[in-house]
Motif scaffolding. Structure first.
Motif, PDB file in Angstrom:
ATOM      1  N   ILE A 227      47.171  28.360  29.006  1.00  0.00           N
ATOM      2  CA  ILE A 227      47.674  29.744  29.014  1.00  0.00           C
ATOM      3  C   ILE A 227      47.789  30.137  30.487  1.00  0.00           C
ATOM      4  O   ILE A 227      46.788  30.054  31.223  1.00  0.00           O
ATOM      5  CB  ILE A 227      46.699  30.682  28.264  1.00  0.00           C
TER       6      ILE A 227
ATOM      7  N   SER B  40      53.278  32.613  30.882  1.00  0.00           N
ATOM      8  CA  SER B  40      53.374  34.074  30.894  1.00  0.00           C
ATOM      9  C   SER B  40      54.703  34.498  30.278  1.00  0.00           C
ATOM     10  O   SER B  40      55.758  33.922  30.571  1.00  0.00           O
ATOM     11  CB  SER B  40      53.299  34.585  32.333  1.00  0.00           C
TER      12      SER B  40
ATOM     13  N   GLY C 221      54.526  34.317  24.213  1.00  0.00           N
ATOM     14  CA  GLY C 221      53.975  35.502  23.569  1.00  0.00           C
ATOM     15  C   GLY C 221      52.909  36.213  24.361  1.00  0.00           C
ATOM     16  O   GLY C 221      52.656  35.921  25.535  1.00  0.00           O
TER      17      GLY C 221
ATOM     18  N   ARG D 137      49.112  38.772  23.466  1.00  0.00           N
ATOM     19  CA  ARG D 137      47.752  38.568  22.971  1.00  0.00           C
ATOM     20  C   ARG D 137      47.719  37.891  21.596  1.00  0.00           C
ATOM     21  O   ARG D 137      46.841  37.059  21.333  1.00  0.00           O
ATOM     22  CB  ARG D 137      47.030  39.921  22.918  1.00  0.00           C
TER      23      ARG D 137
ATOM     24  N   VAL E  27      47.955  34.228  22.031  1.00  0.00           N
ATOM     25  CA  VAL E  27      46.743  33.707  22.685  1.00  0.00           C
ATOM     26  C   VAL E  27      45.592  33.668  21.679  1.00  0.00           C
ATOM     27  O   VAL E  27      44.875  32.666  21.565  1.00  0.00           O
ATOM     28  CB  VAL E  27      46.377  34.566  23.924  1.00  0.00           C
TER      29      VAL E  27
ATOM     30  N   GLY F  85      44.559  33.375  34.977  1.00  0.00           N
ATOM     31  CA  GLY F  85      45.070  34.751  34.897  1.00  0.00           C
ATOM     32  C   GLY F  85      44.052  35.704  35.493  1.00  0.00           C
ATOM     33  O   GLY F  85      43.228  35.317  36.333  1.00  0.00           O
ATOM     34  N   SER F  86      44.061  36.944  35.038  1.00  0.00           N
ATOM     35  CA  SER F  86      43.169  37.960  35.616  1.00  0.00           C
ATOM     36  C   SER F  86      41.738  37.776  35.089  1.00  0.00           C
ATOM     37  O   SER F  86      41.523  37.198  34.017  1.00  0.00           O
ATOM     38  CB  SER F  86      43.695  39.346  35.265  1.00  0.00           C
TER      39      SER F  86
ATOM     40  N   ILE G  82      40.727  38.960  31.364  1.00  0.00           N
ATOM     41  CA  ILE G  82      41.275  38.099  30.296  1.00  0.00           C
ATOM     42  C   ILE G  82      40.632  36.711  30.374  1.00  0.00           C
ATOM     43  O   ILE G  82      40.349  36.087  29.347  1.00  0.00           O
ATOM     44  CB  ILE G  82      42.820  38.003  30.379  1.00  0.00           C
TER      45      ILE G  82
ATOM     46  N   ALA H  18      40.978  37.383  42.061  1.00  0.00           N
ATOM     47  CA  ALA H  18      40.426  37.076  43.379  1.00  0.00           C
ATOM     48  C   ALA H  18      40.493  38.272  44.318  1.00  0.00           C
ATOM     49  O   ALA H  18      41.291  39.195  44.109  1.00  0.00           O
ATOM     50  CB  ALA H  18      41.208  35.920  43.996  1.00  0.00           C
TER      51      ALA H  18
ATOM     52  N   GLU I 179      41.068  43.946  42.749  1.00  0.00           N
ATOM     53  CA  GLU I 179      42.174  43.041  43.077  1.00  0.00           C
ATOM     54  C   GLU I 179      43.463  43.836  42.896  1.00  0.00           C
ATOM     55  O   GLU I 179      43.767  44.297  41.792  1.00  0.00           O
ATOM     56  CB  GLU I 179      42.181  41.829  42.133  1.00  0.00           C
TER      57      GLU I 179
ATOM     58  N   ASN J 156      37.164  33.095  44.981  1.00  0.00           N
ATOM     59  CA  ASN J 156      38.226  32.090  44.839  1.00  0.00           C
ATOM     60  C   ASN J 156      38.443  31.330  46.143  1.00  0.00           C
ATOM     61  O   ASN J 156      38.091  30.174  46.275  1.00  0.00           O
ATOM     62  CB  ASN J 156      39.519  32.774  44.394  1.00  0.00           C
TER      63      ASN J 156
ATOM     64  N   PHE K  76      41.041  22.295  42.171  1.00  0.00           N
ATOM     65  CA  PHE K  76      41.265  23.688  42.544  1.00  0.00           C
ATOM     66  C   PHE K  76      40.419  24.587  41.653  1.00  0.00           C
ATOM     67  O   PHE K  76      40.491  24.497  40.429  1.00  0.00           O
ATOM     68  CB  PHE K  76      42.753  24.029  42.343  1.00  0.00           C
TER      69      PHE K  76
HETATM   70  P1  NAD Z   1      47.048  38.154  32.935  1.00  0.00           P
HETATM   71  O1  NAD Z   1      45.600  37.936  32.816  1.00  0.00           O
HETATM   72  O2  NAD Z   1      47.605  39.485  32.627  1.00  0.00           O
HETATM   73  O3  NAD Z   1      47.856  37.116  32.004  1.00  0.00           O
HETATM   74  C1  NAD Z   1      47.563  35.733  32.024  1.00  0.00           C
HETATM   75  C2  NAD Z   1      47.902  35.150  30.661  1.00  0.00           C
HETATM   76  O4  NAD Z   1      47.102  35.791  29.667  1.00  0.00           O
HETATM   77  C3  NAD Z   1      49.353  35.367  30.250  1.00  0.00           C
HETATM   78  O5  NAD Z   1      49.823  34.202  29.623  1.00  0.00           O
HETATM   79  C4  NAD Z   1      49.281  36.538  29.293  1.00  0.00           C
HETATM   80  O6  NAD Z   1      50.275  36.494  28.289  1.00  0.00           O
HETATM   81  C5  NAD Z   1      47.914  36.392  28.665  1.00  0.00           C
HETATM   82  N1  NAD Z   1      47.319  37.691  28.307  1.00  0.00           N
HETATM   83  C6  NAD Z   1      47.549  38.889  28.905  1.00  0.00           C
HETATM   84  N2  NAD Z   1      46.816  39.855  28.316  1.00  0.00           N
HETATM   85  C7  NAD Z   1      46.106  39.258  27.328  1.00  0.00           C
HETATM   86  C8  NAD Z   1      45.163  39.726  26.363  1.00  0.00           C
HETATM   87  N3  NAD Z   1      44.794  40.997  26.308  1.00  0.00           N
HETATM   88  N4  NAD Z   1      44.635  38.832  25.517  1.00  0.00           N
HETATM   89  C9  NAD Z   1      44.975  37.534  25.564  1.00  0.00           C
HETATM   90  N5  NAD Z   1      45.875  37.042  26.459  1.00  0.00           N
HETATM   91  C10 NAD Z   1      46.431  37.876  27.332  1.00  0.00           C
HETATM   92  O7  NAD Z   1      47.448  37.696  34.434  1.00  0.00           O
HETATM   93  P2  NAD Z   1      48.857  37.839  35.158  1.00  0.00           P
HETATM   94  O8  NAD Z   1      49.094  39.280  35.458  1.00  0.00           O
HETATM   95  O9  NAD Z   1      49.907  37.073  34.433  1.00  0.00           O
HETATM   96  O10 NAD Z   1      48.563  37.031  36.502  1.00  0.00           O
HETATM   97  C11 NAD Z   1      47.961  37.589  37.624  1.00  0.00           C
HETATM   98  C12 NAD Z   1      46.472  37.308  37.634  1.00  0.00           C
HETATM   99  O11 NAD Z   1      46.239  35.904  37.589  1.00  0.00           O
HETATM  100  C13 NAD Z   1      45.785  37.771  38.916  1.00  0.00           C
HETATM  101  O12 NAD Z   1      44.560  38.347  38.570  1.00  0.00           O
HETATM  102  C14 NAD Z   1      45.589  36.496  39.716  1.00  0.00           C
HETATM  103  O13 NAD Z   1      44.537  36.525  40.644  1.00  0.00           O
HETATM  104  C15 NAD Z   1      45.326  35.535  38.609  1.00  0.00           C
HETATM  105  N6  NAD Z   1      45.580  34.163  39.024  1.00  0.00           N
HETATM  106  C16 NAD Z   1      44.483  33.383  39.264  1.00  0.00           C
HETATM  107  C17 NAD Z   1      44.662  32.081  39.707  1.00  0.00           C
HETATM  108  C18 NAD Z   1      43.471  31.218  39.994  1.00  0.00           C
HETATM  109  O14 NAD Z   1      43.667  30.046  40.241  1.00  0.00           O
HETATM  110  N7  NAD Z   1      42.241  31.702  39.953  1.00  0.00           N
HETATM  111  C19 NAD Z   1      45.961  31.565  39.883  1.00  0.00           C
HETATM  112  C20 NAD Z   1      47.044  32.404  39.608  1.00  0.00           C
HETATM  113  C21 NAD Z   1      46.836  33.697  39.182  1.00  0.00           C
END
Ligand code: NAD
Length: 506
Positions: free
Chosen positions: A155, A184, A213, A215, A218, A234-235, A238, A259, A391, A419, A458
């Motif tokens: 994801i 995404s 898609g 949530r 997921v 992701g964030s 989540i 991060a 962040e 990070n 990583f």
């Molecule tokens: P996000 O957490 O909003 O989404 C990530 C994934 O989770 C997507 O596929 C999205 O569809 C899914 N998602 C979103 N809301 C959800 C929910 N409520 N329940 C289940 N799944 C859900 O993140 P984003 O906005 O797409 O990306 C930015 C974030 O990702 C930033 O916080 C960034 O720091 C982080 N990021 C981290 C790394 C790392 O290596 N640590 C790398 C890239 C991005």
């Protein structure tokens, strides 16, 4: 002003299941927008349980045949996939820029970093070799084997549409697993294109599948009994949710989160070089990188000159559409995200930080509907301010002041994220101390964005990663395999039959 265009059914991004593009069963969908123009360019289905079941079934059916395919043959398919990614690098780069907004050279660099993971995974026959010990007991030998898990899911976030998926699926598939990827929903197209190329490289149908898609999709993946492992990026909120939910269901999980990456700048650093490096690290990709430097800790006398040099450079950055010539910073991903980042700038001002450079007034000619925000710089930020604590994930750099290296290290270590970080100095002793004491997963010494190469792993520490193993490199191989140890005795080598006591071999 650009009017939103009507999207036709043909512009719907397909799922990729069992080696073919397919429409979704679900009727829910979302819009994919070009952030530079604000226009909807295609739609993306939001999968339901039936869609996820179809993808997981395809993967489950493909798994036995793929697992039985010798690693050397799997590696040859990966090598062809690598060559196809290289041959189609330009289309992939345009897909990344078209849906994410980052500049074409930046997008090309991210595709390159993804290709390097495929190169690493092509060494899988060597990577899967276990250990062997002769005579662990009289006439008894032991060897270990690394075996695939089954169906794995990925994801991924919006900010690296090709690279982050490539951190996961090539390694998982090289190890003999089948894979279901949910990229995404904001940037779905690069993943489908990569699936087409992987098939062209000779990957059997069903080994790699792409669903789309929000949530709902997921949650279906996290609950699916046939999924054995989940990789998430992701964030942080989540990531934590995915980690807890999937682990509760007995799955193996690695969930990489958000991060707040600090650069510590000592007074003996080359400040011109450092300012140049920090402008790239803070504003590249409009600050939408998980390894972006978003906080600078200026130590002692470094502060005033450093802030002046960063501001001079950042103020001149050409901002515009990522596919336009000479542009160095593109738009943010969505209008809502731009407004959120703008809100943080308002808060920084209200909380008393010194606004040195204000990106809120930026207008990009002929792209008035694009999601642009100019480079923004705050000085004299303190650890309690919202612009430091949260962040922001946009082109906002905050500078804090510290009296000593000790104080700077304490500040970085007190931050919940871990990070990446960097130190800028000419002192080997200071750098050595920093790398030893800092509680962060990836450290740069005069390197602003220390993203490890594919043959290292990583991953961050603390709230930047939930789970035990980082992605790609040998930790990626460990994540996608289970170890089995076999202990062997053959008749005639030792006639003594085992008794009832604990075997001690010797
Ligand atoms: P996000 O957490 O909003 O989404 C990530 C994934 O989770 C997507 O596929 C999205 O569809 C899914 N998602 C979103 N809301 C959800 C929910 N409520 N329940 C289940 N799944 C859900 O993140 P984003 O906005 O797409 O990306 C930015 C974030 O990702 C930033 O916080 C960034 O720091 C982080 N990021 C981290 C790394 C790392 O290596 N640590 C790398 C890239 C991005």
């Amino acid at each position: 002003m650009n009017k939103p265009v009507e999207v036709k059914a043909a512009d719907m991004v397909p799922l990729w299941i069992n080696g073919a593009a397919q429409p979704a069963r679900s009727m829910r969908c979302g819009e994919v927008t070009n952030p530079a123009t604000g226009r909807v360019i295609r739609k993306v289905p939001f999968c339901n349980a039936a869609d996820i079941d179809a993808a997981v079934d395809a993967a489950k059916n493909a798994f036995p045949g793929w697992r039985a395919t010798p690693p050397v043959r799997r590696a040859r398919i990966l090598m062809r996939f690598r060559d196809l990614l290289e041959a189609h690098r330009k289309d992939l780069t345009h897909l990344v820029t078209g849906e994410h907004g980052k500049t074409l050279p930046d997008a090309a660099g991210s595709v390159q970093r993804g290709i390097e993971v495929v190169e690493f995974a092509s060494g899988v026959p060597h990577l899967l070799k276990g250990e062997h010990a002769e005579d662990v007991g009289r006439g008894i030998d032991s060897h270990s084997m690394l075996q695939p898990l089954g169906v794995c899911a990925g994801i991924t976030p919006f900010n690296f549409p090709a690279m982050v998926p490539l951190w996961m699926f090539p390694v998982a598939i090289a190890c003999g697993n089948a894979f279901v990827l949910k990229p995404s929903e904001k940037v779905p197209s690069a993943s489908v294109r990569m699936a087409e190329l992987f098939k062209e490289a000779g990957l059997p149908d069903g080994v790699f599948n792409v669903v789309h898609g929000d949530r709902e999709a997921v949650d279906c993946l996290l609950a699916h009994p046939d999924i054995k492992a989940v990789s998430f990026v992701g964030s942080t909120p989540i990531a934590k949710y995915v980690y807890e939910t999937a682990a509760k269901g007995g799955k193996r999980v690695q969930a990489l989160g958000g991060a707040k990456n600090h650069a510590v700048v000592l007074p003996d650093a080359d400040l011109d070089f450092t300012a140049h490096a920090l402008v790239g690290a803070a504003y590249g990709s409009a600050g939408e990188r998980c390894m972006a430097i978003s906080a600078v800790v200026a130590v002692g006398a470094a502060g005033d000159a450093l802030v002046r040099k960063i501001a001079e450079r950042a103020a001149k950055l050409p901002v515009g559409a990522g596919d336009a010539h000479g542009i160095e910073m593109g738009p943010l991903i969505t209008r809502a995200h731009r407004e959120r980042v703008r809100g943080y700038i308002d808060k920084g001002v209200a909380e008393g930080a010194k606004l040195v450079l204000d990106g809120r007034g930026l207008r990009v000619t002929e792209h008035e509907e694009g999601f642009f925000l100019g480079p923004t710089l705050f000085d004299h930020v303190t650890a309690g301010m919202t612009v430091y604590r949260d962040e922001i994930f946009g082109p906002v750099l905050v500078v804090l002041r510290a009296g000593t290296l000790d104080e700077a290290i304490r500040l970085v270590n007190a931050n919940p994220y871990g990070n990446g970080t960097a130190i800028f100095t000419r002192s080997g002793a200071a750098a050595r101390r920093f790398q030893n004491e800092i509680e962060v997963g990836m450290v740069g010494i005069n390197v602003p964005i220390p993203v490890p190469m594919a043959f290292f792993s990583f991953g961050g520490w603390k709230d930047s990663l939930f789970g035990d193993l980082h992605v790609h490199g040998m930790e990626g191989v460990s994540f996608y395999t289970r170890t089995k140890v076999v202990t062997t005795r053959w008749p005639g080598t030792d006639s003594a039959a085992p008794g009832l006591t604990m075997p001690t071999m010797g």
